[in-house]
Design a protein around this motif. Structure first.
Motif, PDB file in Angstrom:
ATOM      1  N   ASP A   4       0.569  -1.217   0.146  1.00  0.00           N
ATOM      2  CA  ASP A   4       0.060  -0.164   0.068  1.00  0.00           C
ATOM      3  C   ASP A   4       1.184   1.140   0.194  1.00  0.00           C
ATOM      4  N   PHE A   5       0.666   2.281  -1.072  1.00  0.00           N
ATOM      5  CA  PHE A   5       1.216   3.053  -0.846  1.00  0.00           C
ATOM      6  C   PHE A   5       1.304   4.191   0.127  1.00  0.00           C
ATOM      7  N   ASP A   6       0.254   4.133   0.689  1.00  0.00           N
ATOM      8  CA  ASP A   6      -0.857   5.373   2.028  1.00  0.00           C
ATOM      9  C   ASP A   6       0.596   4.987   3.462  1.00  0.00           C
ATOM     10  N   ALA A   7       0.822   3.405   3.367  1.00  0.00           N
ATOM     11  CA  ALA A   7       1.398   3.150   4.184  1.00  0.00           C
ATOM     12  C   ALA A   7       2.683   3.137   3.990  1.00  0.00           C
ATOM     13  N   HIS A   8       3.384   2.820   2.554  1.00  0.00           N
ATOM     14  CA  HIS A   8       4.719   4.038   2.114  1.00  0.00           C
ATOM     15  C   HIS A   8       5.158   5.137   2.757  1.00  0.00           C
ATOM     16  N   GLU A   9       5.069   5.687   2.619  1.00  0.00           N
ATOM     17  CA  GLU A   9       4.602   7.262   2.602  1.00  0.00           C
ATOM     18  C   GLU A   9       4.812   7.469   4.356  1.00  0.00           C
ATOM     19  N   ARG A  10       3.955   6.576   4.819  1.00  0.00           N
ATOM     20  CA  ARG A  10       4.352   6.957   5.978  1.00  0.00           C
ATOM     21  C   ARG A  10       5.181   6.511   6.431  1.00  0.00           C
ATOM     22  N   ALA A  11       6.173   5.041   6.649  1.00  0.00           N
ATOM     23  CA  ALA A  11       6.830   4.411   6.736  1.00  0.00           C
ATOM     24  C   ALA A  11       8.566   5.959   6.252  1.00  0.00           C
ATOM     25  N   ILE A  12       8.246   6.465   5.246  1.00  0.00           N
ATOM     26  CA  ILE A  12       8.924   7.315   4.345  1.00  0.00           C
ATOM     27  C   ILE A  12       9.000   8.522   5.176  1.00  0.00           C
ATOM     28  N   GLU A  13       8.009   9.188   5.806  1.00  0.00           N
ATOM     29  CA  GLU A  13       8.370   9.932   6.945  1.00  0.00           C
ATOM     30  C   GLU A  13       8.874   9.600   8.404  1.00  0.00           C
ATOM     31  N   GLU A  14       8.723   8.486   8.944  1.00  0.00           N
ATOM     32  CA  GLU A  14       9.767   7.893  10.130  1.00  0.00           C
ATOM     33  C   GLU A  14      11.366   7.780   9.494  1.00  0.00           C
ATOM     34  N   SER A  15      11.301   7.640   7.806  1.00  0.00           N
ATOM     35  CA  SER A  15      12.982   7.714   8.013  1.00  0.00           C
ATOM     36  C   SER A  15      13.327   9.025   7.928  1.00  0.00           C
ATOM     37  N   ARG A  16      12.257   9.937   7.366  1.00  0.00           N
ATOM     38  CA  ARG A  16      13.065  11.626   7.663  1.00  0.00           C
ATOM     39  C   ARG A  16      13.180  11.372   9.091  1.00  0.00           C
ATOM     40  N   ARG A  17      12.192  11.179   9.902  1.00  0.00           N
ATOM     41  CA  ARG A  17      11.599  11.487  11.230  1.00  0.00           C
ATOM     42  C   ARG A  17      13.854  11.401  12.171  1.00  0.00           C
ATOM     43  N   ASN A  18      14.301   9.900  11.391  1.00  0.00           N
ATOM     44  CA  ASN A  18      14.900   9.211  11.947  1.00  0.00           C
ATOM     45  C   ASN A  18      15.737   9.795  11.330  1.00  0.00           C
ATOM     46  N   GLY A  19      16.190  10.659  10.491  1.00  0.00           N
ATOM     47  CA  GLY A  19      17.471  11.121   9.637  1.00  0.00           C
ATOM     48  C   GLY A  19      17.842  10.585   8.942  1.00  0.00           C
ATOM     49  N   VAL A  20      17.222   9.255   8.506  1.00  0.00           N
ATOM     50  CA  VAL A  20      18.240   8.417   6.796  1.00  0.00           C
ATOM     51  C   VAL A  20      17.776   8.826   5.766  1.00  0.00           C
ATOM     52  N   LEU A  21      16.622   9.658   5.770  1.00  0.00           N
ATOM     53  CA  LEU A  21      16.714  10.505   4.652  1.00  0.00           C
ATOM     54  C   LEU A  21      16.871  11.774   4.318  1.00  0.00           C
TER      55      LEU A  21
END
Length: 378
Positions: free
Chosen positions: A357-374
């Protein structure tokens, strides 16, 4: 005395003398070979004439003795084996520049010296042909540089990176020992040196450092071809539904994209996207053609059409983007079961989230940004 009998007597006498001479010569030869040649040992470091000696994996002093004697490096096998009993050398695979007429002790000393070891290149998983500059980091040496450095340790030969690039791009692929299953896509790239990207396998390779750029590449490509095929590449390609070359391309993406432990899942994402005609959109394919790379890429870079940028093109890149290791090859040959279309690494520990699911993927991307990975400063 009759002339006929005189001639016979003279002939017999001549034959007798010849036999004596032959006997004396044979005895002298046997004595020389047994008591001089068989135990002969030269003195010192040699006469200055360089002799390149190959030590293959598993070689011993005994297995090398014939080569060393025939090339005139040491005086005799007996002297060599006697020296080996005293020194107990540890041999490593490679090419060693020795000299003619060396003492057995000195020959073994040079053969077990890491400083004199040549023609050995250890290619890490995921390496590219050319050097890579990492944003905020050090340059990563490419395969061409590693090869060149091995040839340039001695004055007698030095193959430059430029010579290797020229050989890679301009030598007929058949003369480079390109695998038959890779010939067509390699030829399609024209004279681009990157056409052989991914075809030199990771691991330790031996090559004669005195060879030409063309012969060195042909040697590495020949051994790599066998190593890739030994993974079961040809039979697995039929089962997966890709050509053997595209399997290698896909494996190179797995190598650059997948975190440890998730290779088979990333392989499944690649195959799922290809099956559904969805762009792969991997940052690694954008980075491949950039002069400087980092984990994240810019919007401008992602829009730039290249033969590799999977944001701007459908399907797989036109060539591999690295040399895939055994784990990546096995992953694309044996992908995990799953319907995922997306994945993103969300923390510094490498935890990766897979979704369909793309929406779930978007939420995972936000988590990644919060953690400084992206995060990106570009």
């Amino acid at each position: 005395m009759q002339p006929k009998f005189r001639r016979r007597r003279q002939l017999a006498l001549a034959l007798g003398i010849a036999l004596v001479v032959l006997l004396v010569g044979t005895c002298t030869y046997v004595w020389y070979q047994r008591d001089v040649v068989a135990v002969r040992d030269y003195a010192g470091e040699g006469n200055g004439n360089i002799v390149m000696v190959r030590v293959s994996p598993g070689d011993s002093v005994d297995s090398l003795s014939t080569q060393l004697v025939e090339k005139g490096v040491v005086g005799s096998r007996r002297a060599l084996m006697s020296a080996a009993e005293r020194k107990e050398p540890e041999l490593q695979a490679g090419y060693y520049p020795l000299q003619e007429e060396m003492s057995a002790d000195k020959a073994l000393e040079w053969l077990s010296s890491e400083d004199r070891r040549r023609g050995v290149v250890d290619i890490p998983n995921g390496l590219t042909l050319k050097d890579v500059k990492v944003v905020g980091g050090d340059n990563r040496k490419g395969i061409f540089t590693l090869i060149s450095e091995q040839t340039c340790q001695d004055e007698h030969n030095c193959v430059s990176v430029e010579e290797l690039e020229k050989a890679a791009g301009q030598t007929p692929p058949e003369e480079l020992n390109i695998a038959e299953w890779a010939l067509e896509p390699v030829k399609a790239r024209g004279d681009d040196p990157k056409r052989i990207e991914g075809l030199i396998s990771p691991g330790v390779h031996l090559f004669d450092p005195t060879s030409s750029a063309k012969d060195i590449l042909a040697s590495l490509l020949d051994t790599s071809k066998s190593e890739y095929e030994d993974t079961g590449l040809l039979s697995s390609a039929q089962a997966v539904g890709l050509s053997p070359y595209d399997m290698l391309v896909a494996a190179s993406l797995v190598e650059r994209e997948a975190p440890e432990g998730d290779f088979d899942k990333v392989a499944r994402v690649i195959l799922n996207r290809l099956h559904e005609n969805q762009k792969l959109e991997f940052d690694s394919t954008v980075n491949y053609d950039l002069s400087e790379v980092e984990v994240a890429t810019t919007d401008e870079d992602r829009r730039r059409p290249t033969p590799w940028n999977t944001y701007a093109k459908e399907g797989l890149p036109e060539t591999p983007i690295s040399s895939p290791g055994l784990q990546a090859m096995h992953a694309i040959e044996n992908p995990a079961d799953g319907d995922w279309l997306y994945f993103v690494t969300v923390d510094r520990n490498g935890r990766t989230v897979f979704n369909r699911d793309f929406d779930a993927h978007e939420r995972a991307i936000e988590e990644s940004r919060r953690n400084g990975v992206l995060d990106s400063n570009r």
